[in-house]
Design an enzyme around this catalytic site. Sequence first.
Site, mmCIF file in Angstrom:
data_model
loop_
_atom_site.group_PDB
_atom_site.id
_atom_site.type_symbol
_atom_site.label_atom_id
_atom_site.label_comp_id
_atom_site.label_asym_id
_atom_site.label_seq_id
_atom_site.Cartn_x
_atom_site.Cartn_y
_atom_site.Cartn_z
ATOM 1 C CD GLU A 1 30.156 58.827 -20.464
ATOM 2 O OE1 GLU A 1 30.918 57.998 -20.993
ATOM 3 O OE2 GLU A 1 29.994 58.909 -19.233
ATOM 4 C CB CYS B 1 22.034 63.231 -15.215
ATOM 5 S SG CYS B 1 23.452 64.125 -14.562
ATOM 6 C CB CYS C 1 34.235 69.941 -16.079
ATOM 7 S SG CYS C 1 33.759 71.135 -14.794
ATOM 8 C CB CYS D 1 35.763 69.070 -8.481
ATOM 9 S SG CYS D 1 34.867 70.640 -8.534
ATOM 10 C CB CYS E 1 34.579 65.457 -10.390
ATOM 11 S SG CYS E 1 33.425 65.350 -11.778
ATOM 12 N N GLY F 1 30.402 69.091 -17.062
ATOM 13 C CA GLY F 1 30.536 70.536 -17.175
ATOM 14 C C GLY F 1 29.953 71.329 -16.028
ATOM 15 C CD GLU F 2 29.430 75.546 -12.663
ATOM 16 O OE1 GLU F 2 28.311 76.073 -12.818
ATOM 17 O OE2 GLU F 2 29.735 74.855 -11.668
ATOM 18 C CB SER G 1 24.095 70.784 -10.194
ATOM 19 O OG SER G 1 25.117 70.524 -9.254
ATOM 20 C CB SER H 1 28.915 70.929 -6.194
ATOM 21 O OG SER H 1 28.088 70.361 -7.182
ATOM 22 C CG LEU H 2 28.882 72.943 0.883
ATOM 23 C CD1 LEU H 2 29.203 74.384 0.491
ATOM 24 C CD2 LEU H 2 27.772 72.905 1.929
ATOM 25 C CG HIS H 3 31.430 68.495 -2.805
ATOM 26 N ND1 HIS H 3 30.415 67.547 -2.801
ATOM 27 C CD2 HIS H 3 31.363 69.093 -4.030
ATOM 28 C CE1 HIS H 3 29.800 67.568 -3.960
ATOM 29 N NE2 HIS H 3 30.331 68.497 -4.717
ATOM 30 C CG ASN I 1 29.281 57.123 -7.341
ATOM 31 O OD1 ASN I 1 28.770 56.126 -6.854
ATOM 32 N ND2 ASN I 1 28.651 58.289 -7.406
ATOM 33 C CB CYS J 1 26.865 61.479 -8.682
ATOM 34 S SG CYS J 1 27.199 63.230 -8.474
#
Length: 378
Positions: free
Chosen positions: A98, A111, A118, A122, A125, A173-174, A205, A227-229, A304, A347
Site C-alpha cells: 500500500e 508515504c 515488516c 511493533c 502497528c 516495512g523497515e 523512518s 520511531s521512538l514511542h 490509529n 499511520c
Amino acid sequence: METKPQKINLLNFDRAAMARFFAEDLAEKPFRGDQILKWVHQAGVTDFDAMTNISKSLRQKLHERAYVQLPLSIIWEKVSEDGTHKWLLRLEEGNSVEMVFIPEARRGTLCVSSQVGCALDCSFCSTGKQGFSRNLTVAEIIGQLWIAVRRLAAYGKKGERPVITNVVMMGMGEPLLNFDNVVSAMSLMMEDLAYGLSKHRVTLSTSGVIPAMQRLKDVSEAALAVSLHAPNDLLRNTLVPLNKKYPLQELMQACRDYFKNQPKRVVTFEYVMLKGINDTPELARQLADLLRNVPCKLNLIPFNPFPLTEYQCSSFEVIREFQSLLQKSGIHVTIRKTRGDDIDAACGQLVGKFQDRTRRNDRWLKKRLLIPVVVASD
C-alpha cells in the site's frame, strides 16, 4: 552454446548504476544514461523507440539488453473525505503493498513502502502484525512514486492538481533492512534528472537499526526520522522489540552523531500516543530527559486503531498535556493531524496482501481469537 545475457530492467538503476551500465555493458558514453533517466522518470516514457534523442543503433542495443517496465500495478485507489489518496499495488508475483498520498496546504507527502510486510513486529502497528514476505526492489520502490506522480496529475483542474513535494519511507516495512535498494531509490527521488526533491524533503523512518543508520549517514543526504514511542527500555522492549538488540542509550548516541557536522539539521522522533501505556506525565518527563542533548524535533502521533488491537488512542487532552510538559523542557513538539483514517490510510494502518513467510499473522490471530488456525504448507 553461448547464452544471451538476461535483459535488465533499467527502472532498478539510479544515476550511478545507469552510467556504469552504459559504459561497461553497452560501450556507450555515460551521459546516455542521463538521457534515459529523464525520459523514464520525468517524461514517463518507457518505450525506447519513443525516446527521440537516442540513436537508432543505441535503441537496438537497448532492446537487446534492457527494458523499462513497472513491476507493480494498481489494484484499487481510494480517496478519503480529507483528500488523502490510498493505493493497493499488485506486485508481479501476486503480493501487494500500500501507498498513501497526504495533501496539505503547502505540501503533498507521499508515504512509500520498502518491504512486503515488516519483520519487526511493533505491537501497535497493523503492518507488523501481518508478518513479512520480502524486500522490494529499487524498481518497486521508485515505481510507487512514478505511479503516484501520474495518477495525481489526473485529479483537479490545471494549476490545482496535487503535487508531491515530500516523500517519506514510512509505509510498509523497515527501510534500513532493505538498505541498498532503499538508498538507490531515494537517490533517484533526489536526483535532478529524475524527481529533483530536496534532501530535506525525502525522509527515511527507522525503528532504530543502528549499524544501518551509521552506514546511511555516509551515503545519503536524506532526512532521518526515528520511531521512538517510549522513553525507557522496559516499555520500548514491549512496543518496539528491536530495542532489545539496540537499546535506547545506544540509539540516542547514534542520533546525536547522525547530523553532527550539519548543525542546521535535526532528527525527527515519532511517538505514537497509546492510552494508559506511554502517555503519562512521568513518561513525558523521562522523554524530556532522554532527548535533552539530542538535536531533534518530536512528532506526537495519535494512535490509529486496527481490528483486534489491544490499544486505544490517548485523549486529545492527554496528548496536549504531554506536549505541554515537553515544550516546557525546551523540546520542539508537534501533534500530527490524523489523515485518511476513513480509508485505513493513517499511520500504522497499512497492511497490503501477501504470503507471510514468518507465519506471524497466523500466530497473532490464533492468540487474539483463541481459535485453531490451519497453516498451509509451502
